[in-house]
Design an enzyme around this catalytic site. Structure first.
Site, PDB file in Angstrom:
ATOM      1  N   GLU A  11       0.820  -1.211   0.000  1.00  0.00           N
ATOM      2  CA  GLU A  11       0.000   0.000   0.000  1.00  0.00           C
ATOM      3  C   GLU A  11       0.860   1.270   0.000  1.00  0.00           C
ATOM      4  O   GLU A  11       0.419   2.326  -0.449  1.00  0.00           O
ATOM      5  CB  GLU A  11      -0.941   0.001   1.219  1.00  0.00           C
ATOM      6  CG  GLU A  11      -2.364   0.327   0.847  1.00  0.00           C
ATOM      7  CD  GLU A  11      -3.351   0.227   2.006  1.00  0.00           C
ATOM      8  OE1 GLU A  11      -2.938   0.116   3.175  1.00  0.00           O
ATOM      9  OE2 GLU A  11      -4.557   0.264   1.739  1.00  0.00           O
ATOM     10  N   LYS A  60     -13.880   1.584  -3.346  1.00  0.00           N
ATOM     11  CA  LYS A  60     -14.900   2.018  -2.390  1.00  0.00           C
ATOM     12  C   LYS A  60     -15.983   2.824  -3.119  1.00  0.00           C
ATOM     13  O   LYS A  60     -17.165   2.632  -2.885  1.00  0.00           O
ATOM     14  CB  LYS A  60     -14.272   2.885  -1.290  1.00  0.00           C
ATOM     15  CG  LYS A  60     -13.415   2.119  -0.302  1.00  0.00           C
ATOM     16  CD  LYS A  60     -13.058   3.052   0.844  1.00  0.00           C
ATOM     17  CE  LYS A  60     -12.051   2.480   1.799  1.00  0.00           C
ATOM     18  NZ  LYS A  60     -11.565   3.470   2.743  1.00  0.00           N
ATOM     19  N   HIS A  96       7.208 -26.562  -0.251  1.00  0.00           N
ATOM     20  CA  HIS A  96       6.520 -27.690  -0.891  1.00  0.00           C
ATOM     21  C   HIS A  96       5.309 -27.231  -1.682  1.00  0.00           C
ATOM     22  O   HIS A  96       4.455 -28.040  -2.045  1.00  0.00           O
ATOM     23  CB  HIS A  96       6.146 -28.726   0.170  1.00  0.00           C
ATOM     24  CG  HIS A  96       7.371 -29.285   0.809  1.00  0.00           C
ATOM     25  ND1 HIS A  96       7.983 -30.438   0.367  1.00  0.00           N
ATOM     26  CD2 HIS A  96       8.146 -28.792   1.805  1.00  0.00           C
ATOM     27  CE1 HIS A  96       9.084 -30.642   1.087  1.00  0.00           C
ATOM     28  NE2 HIS A  96       9.196 -29.663   1.967  1.00  0.00           N
TER      29      HIS A  96
HETATM   30  O1  PA5 Z   1      -3.044   1.815   5.887  1.00  0.00           O
HETATM   31  C1  PA5 Z   1      -4.111   2.398   5.751  1.00  0.00           C
HETATM   32  O2  PA5 Z   1      -4.243   3.604   5.967  1.00  0.00           O
HETATM   33  C2  PA5 Z   1      -5.330   1.633   5.306  1.00  0.00           C
HETATM   34  O3  PA5 Z   1      -5.047   0.306   5.057  1.00  0.00           O
HETATM   35  C3  PA5 Z   1      -6.414   1.735   6.383  1.00  0.00           C
HETATM   36  O4  PA5 Z   1      -5.923   1.225   7.568  1.00  0.00           O
HETATM   37  C4  PA5 Z   1      -7.670   0.951   5.967  1.00  0.00           C
HETATM   38  O5  PA5 Z   1      -8.136   1.415   4.741  1.00  0.00           O
HETATM   39  C5  PA5 Z   1      -8.776   1.094   7.013  1.00  0.00           C
HETATM   40  O6  PA5 Z   1      -8.996   2.431   7.320  1.00  0.00           O
HETATM   41  P1  PA5 Z   1     -10.011   2.847   8.462  1.00  0.00           P
HETATM   42  O7  PA5 Z   1      -9.675   2.051   9.659  1.00  0.00           O
HETATM   43  O8  PA5 Z   1      -9.799   4.300   8.660  1.00  0.00           O
HETATM   44  O9  PA5 Z   1     -11.379   2.500   7.942  1.00  0.00           O
END
Ligand code: PA5
Length: 427
Positions: A280, A415, A301
């Protein structure tokens, strides 16, 4: 050195000089990284442990954890991505040495009706608290799970349900904060200057870990020690910077993927945490390594063959860290099973032998490989150090790649599609 990095420069892909050159070329930017003073300073709350986990918040966590342990046998942790992977991964490693009246159950990270029903069953059969964690309370999975479980809690506990809800959210803004204030839920701040995947050493993961009995003080100490080492060691001999530079060199030479290989099955969730952190943070350009994680021996394996003889486009990073365990001497057996060559050997040495054997086989076949090795056995402090090591590494790596590690605009697109299918009004 708490964590050492070896780029196995004997391999034709890399040389000491080429690594030094990349570091030299990026010296100005990397020096800023080491000081935690780049243009991303508003996302660097994790860099300083005093900001990530201030003393007053630590006290609050300890107090709330005692409270939760006094009233619940299960705490359901509702969160997704950076909001739950830190706790999940640390719990898998450290949970075996903890004692707590409260077990953690993770929910809200899928839209599986079965997972939801399992959580509802727990509410019916156990004494429950809910810890709902979100930086922005917009994500559908944890959001709707919280609503449904909250309603079940009301049915069971009446108006007292609110005393059993602990919100970890952004202080002062957003719906979750408003709800916590209006309905008097317990509240822990999700640090403003820390994004989800960088939050493992903050209240986000440390609170559920404390509830389950993990020695979080030692984790924090390990992270602090690592920070001290990585922010003071010169760039050219800095293990995390060398790791970042070496990955970048391989990327330039056509390597497409990096697989983090671990040798304790309890590190599988840690591998997933690492995948998210690198995926990410870096995945915003065509030129980037795809992160994978494998657990050896098991995956030898399953994918060992592919790594050994498939296309040579995977970098293998062996994370060498083991629990400190007692000896298990292999005894003779009356049944002839073909394993007498192991008699009198120590079972715990076999894992090291398989690690070295796999590394040798793969490097000899032309698989570029690194080792990252902890000086101490796998425990609370070492895990804290490992988290900080990789947080700092990905920050350095993104800086070399000229990518902002702290945003994730791509995730927002799925989203949007989902919201439009479900009729959510976007303001
Ligand atoms: O690293 C990040 O910022 C994302 O992976 C968030 O943690 C994820 O999208 C969840 O976000 P939130 O907890 O604000 O809904």
């Amino acid at each position: 050195m708490l964590i050492s990095f070896n780029p196995l420069t004997s391999h034709s892909y890399l040389s000491e000089q080429s690594i030094q050159l990349i570091i030299e070329e990026n010296k100005t930017a990397l020096t800023k990284v080491q000081k935690g003073s780049t243009e991303h300073s508003t996302s660097l709350g994790w860099f300083d442990l005093e900001k990530s986990i201030p003393l007053d918040i630590l006290k609050q966590i300890n107090k709330l954890a005692d409270y939760v342990n006094g009233i619940s046998s299960v705490m359901i942790v509702i969160g997704i991505g950076g909001s739950n992977r830190g706790a999940m991964s640390a719990l898998q490693v450290l949970g075996r040495n903890t004692q707590s009246p409260t077990t953690l159950y993770f929910a809200g990270d899928s839209l599986s009706n079965q997972q939801l029903l399992d959580a509802i069953d727990l509410i019916h059969s156990q004494e429950i608290t809910l810890n709902v964690i979100a930086k922005d309370f917009n994500t559908l999975e944890p959001g709707i799970t919280f609503r449904i479980l909250r309603e079940e809690m009301k049915k069971k506990y009446g108006n007292d349900y609110r005393t059993r809800i602990i919100v970890t959210g952004s202080y002062g803004s957003g719906q979750l904060y408003e709800m916590a204030t209006k309905y008097h839920y317990h509240f822990l701040p999700f640090p403003a200057e820390i994004g989800g995947r960088f939050s493992v050493l903050s209240s986000v993961a440390l609170f559920p870990l404390k509830v389950s009995g993990v020695d979080i003080d030692s984790m924090i100490e390990g992270a602090k020690d690592m920070r001290e080492e990585l922010t003071t060691t010169p760039l050219i001999s800095n293990s995390a910077v060398m790791y970042a530079a070496s990955r970048y060199l391989l990327l330039q030479q056509g390597i497409k993927m990096e697989s983090l290989v671990t040798f304790e099955p309890d590190l599988k969730e840690f591998g997933r945490w690492w995948v998210q952190l690198f995926g990410e943070s870096e995945g915003k350009t065509d030129e980037v390594l795809f992160p994978l994680s494998f657990s050896f021996s098991e995956d030898l394996h399953a994918l060992g063959q592919w790594i050994q003889m498939g296309p040579k486009n995977v970098l293998e990073t062996h994370l060498i860290t083991y629990y400190d365990t007692k000896d298990t001497i292999i005894k003779d057996s009356i049944e002839k099973d073909g394993f007498d060559y192991l008699t009198n050997k120590n079972f715990k040495d076999l894992n090291t032998i398989v690690q070295k054997a796999a590394l040798k086989a793969h490097t000899e076949e032309g698989v570029p490989s690194f080792t990252i090795e902890t000086a101490n056995p796998l425990n609370e402090k070492t895990l804290g150090s490992l988290y900080w090591f990789f947080l700092f590494s990905v920050y350095a790596s993104c800086t070399i790649m000229d990518v902002n590690p702290f945003n994730q605009e791509g995730v927002e697109l799925y989203k949007k599609n989902m919201y439009s299918s479900l009729g959510k009004q976007i303001r």
